[in-house]
Design a protein around this motif. Structure first.
Motif, PDB file in Angstrom:
ATOM      1  N   GLN A   1       0.823  -1.204   0.000  1.00  0.00           N
ATOM      2  CA  GLN A   1       0.000   0.000   0.000  1.00  0.00           C
ATOM      3  C   GLN A   1       0.858   1.255   0.000  1.00  0.00           C
ATOM      4  OE1 GLN A   1      -2.432   0.423   3.464  1.00  0.00           O
ATOM      5  NE2 GLN A   1      -3.458   2.267   2.748  1.00  0.00           N
ATOM      6  N   ILE A   2       0.401   2.273  -0.700  1.00  0.00           N
ATOM      7  CA  ILE A   2       1.006   3.603  -0.648  1.00  0.00           C
ATOM      8  C   ILE A   2       0.065   4.504   0.146  1.00  0.00           C
ATOM      9  CG2 ILE A   2       1.793   5.597  -1.977  1.00  0.00           C
ATOM     10  CD1 ILE A   2       2.169   3.676  -4.350  1.00  0.00           C
ATOM     11  N   LEU A   3       0.602   5.153   1.166  1.00  0.00           N
ATOM     12  CA  LEU A   3      -0.201   6.053   1.991  1.00  0.00           C
ATOM     13  C   LEU A   3       0.254   7.488   1.712  1.00  0.00           C
ATOM     14  CD1 LEU A   3      -2.443   5.855   4.153  1.00  0.00           C
ATOM     15  CD2 LEU A   3      -0.629   5.978   5.878  1.00  0.00           C
TER      16      LEU A   3
ATOM     17  N   TRP B   1       5.286  18.435  -5.310  1.00  0.00           N
ATOM     18  CA  TRP B   1       5.821  17.472  -4.354  1.00  0.00           C
ATOM     19  C   TRP B   1       4.722  16.580  -3.805  1.00  0.00           C
ATOM     20  CZ3 TRP B   1       4.532  22.401  -2.986  1.00  0.00           C
ATOM     21  CH2 TRP B   1       3.745  22.572  -1.846  1.00  0.00           C
ATOM     22  N   VAL B   2       5.156  15.398  -3.326  1.00  0.00           N
ATOM     23  CA  VAL B   2       4.274  14.462  -2.631  1.00  0.00           C
ATOM     24  C   VAL B   2       5.039  13.907  -1.435  1.00  0.00           C
ATOM     25  CG1 VAL B   2       2.850  12.388  -2.795  1.00  0.00           C
ATOM     26  CG2 VAL B   2       3.270  13.766  -4.855  1.00  0.00           C
ATOM     27  N   ASN B   3       4.399  13.893  -0.260  1.00  0.00           N
ATOM     28  CA  ASN B   3       4.910  13.187   0.917  1.00  0.00           C
ATOM     29  C   ASN B   3       4.069  11.928   1.100  1.00  0.00           C
ATOM     30  OD1 ASN B   3       6.563  15.380   1.261  1.00  0.00           O
ATOM     31  ND2 ASN B   3       5.469  16.219   3.004  1.00  0.00           N
ATOM     32  N   PHE B   4       4.717  10.784   1.301  1.00  0.00           N
ATOM     33  CA  PHE B   4       3.968   9.525   1.356  1.00  0.00           C
ATOM     34  C   PHE B   4       4.752   8.478   2.136  1.00  0.00           C
ATOM     35  CE2 PHE B   4       6.748   9.530  -2.287  1.00  0.00           C
ATOM     36  CZ  PHE B   4       7.284   8.257  -2.325  1.00  0.00           C
TER      37      PHE B   4
ATOM     38  N   GLN C   1      -5.353  10.518  -8.601  1.00  0.00           N
ATOM     39  CA  GLN C   1      -4.383  10.705  -9.668  1.00  0.00           C
ATOM     40  C   GLN C   1      -2.956  10.631  -9.133  1.00  0.00           C
ATOM     41  OE1 GLN C   1      -4.847  13.064 -13.052  1.00  0.00           O
ATOM     42  NE2 GLN C   1      -6.969  13.644 -12.646  1.00  0.00           N
ATOM     43  N   THR C   2      -2.745  11.114  -7.911  1.00  0.00           N
ATOM     44  CA  THR C   2      -1.415  10.986  -7.307  1.00  0.00           C
ATOM     45  C   THR C   2      -1.096   9.524  -7.027  1.00  0.00           C
ATOM     46  OG1 THR C   2      -1.635  13.173  -6.293  1.00  0.00           O
ATOM     47  CG2 THR C   2       0.060  11.720  -5.408  1.00  0.00           C
ATOM     48  N   SER C   3      -2.080   8.751  -6.586  1.00  0.00           N
ATOM     49  CA  SER C   3      -1.873   7.312  -6.374  1.00  0.00           C
ATOM     50  C   SER C   3      -1.470   6.635  -7.667  1.00  0.00           C
ATOM     51  CB  SER C   3      -3.144   6.670  -5.816  1.00  0.00           C
ATOM     52  OG  SER C   3      -3.469   7.180  -4.543  1.00  0.00           O
TER      53      SER C   3
END
Length: 270
Positions: free
Chosen positions: A14-16, A86-89, A134-136
């Protein structure tokens, strides 16, 4: 845009997503000794900004995207106007080695970044839903690329559970023995697990999470250092100052001063 801001339980694979952002004119990106318990995805539509590690510098250029694993220490540097995404995950994977991955961006990935950026600054009534999904899709596309040197084994579920617990309860007293009890293992096993998975002790992991939150409060609030110490789990401002200075290289008061836009030139000189 914030989603699961403080993390949470994760299933295998999983990506959170915690945060997705876009700035049309990011003209000041001076953040020394950034510490994050989350992964970072960076893409700049324009050249000029850099990510600086102890041993090397990575330019953020339109041809490339950059992935930075969790719990790395780096500087953000740049003062020219650029379009910054940017994305924090979080995810349950780890790299075999290295503090970052530089990947040439493919056209469909650039299309996703462009579309997400437009949604963020637009008036889409389903903005939150569309940005999240869309980021997922973007991250899933990136993570299947064969160039990424993934570790052969996913992170331990116990390590992920403890990391998520710390991210949520960082302001509370956190003892290694009590953390170990939450997943039914011994304190020694937990310590060995964190050394293997995160290359640091449990107390150091906790300190980095707390310092990240303290840095955010210094940058974005007018809370006193005493109040920040209380809200981030430190017994007093003196202990916070000692740990903060050790991890970031600056005492809290200086960090706050350098984070103010009016001190851009002073921050850039360090």
């Amino acid at each position: 845009m914030e989603f699961s801001a403080l993390g949470g339980p994760m299933d295998e694979g999983q990506i959170l997503i915690h945060e997705v952002g876009y700035l049309e004119e990011n003209d000041w990106w001076i953040f020394p000794n950034t510490v994050s318990p989350f992964w970072r995805f960076y893409y700049n539509f324009d050249p000029g900004h850099h990510v600086v590690f102890r041993s090397h510098t990575i330019p953020l250029e339109p041809a490339n995207m950059v992935l930075i694993p969790d719990h790395q220490v780096f500087d953000s540097r740049g003062m020219g106007k650029v379009r910054h995404f940017w994305v924090n995950f979080s995810l349950d994977l780890a790299l075999k080695k290295g503090d970052s991955v530089i990947l040439p961006i493919r056209q469909h990935e650039l299309d996703w970044v462009t579309a997400i950026s437009k949604i963020i600054i637009g008036n889409d009534p389903r903005k939150h839903f569309n940005v999240l999904h869309q980021t997922s899709a973007l991250l899933h596309s990136v993570f299947t690329r064969p160039e990424i040197p993934w570790n052969d084994h996913p992170r331990s579920p116990n390590a992920l559970k403890i990391a998520a617990y710390i991210a949520k309860h960082y302001a509370e007293p956190l003892e290694v023995s009590r953390l170990a009890q939450t997943v039914g293992i011994s304190a020694r096993t937990l310590s060995d697990l964190f050394q293997r998975e995160y290359h640091m002790s449990v107390p150091r992991f906790i300190a980095r999470v707390r310092i990240r939150e303290a840095a955010r409060m210094l940058e974005n609030t007018n809370l006193s250092i005493e109040e920040i110490a209380e809200r981030t789990g430190f017994p007093n401002r003196y202990y916070l100052t000692r740990v903060f200075t050790k991890i970031t290289g600056k005492p809290p008061a200086r960090y706050r001063k350098d984070s103010l836009p009016g001190n851009r030139s002073d921050a850039d000189s360090h």
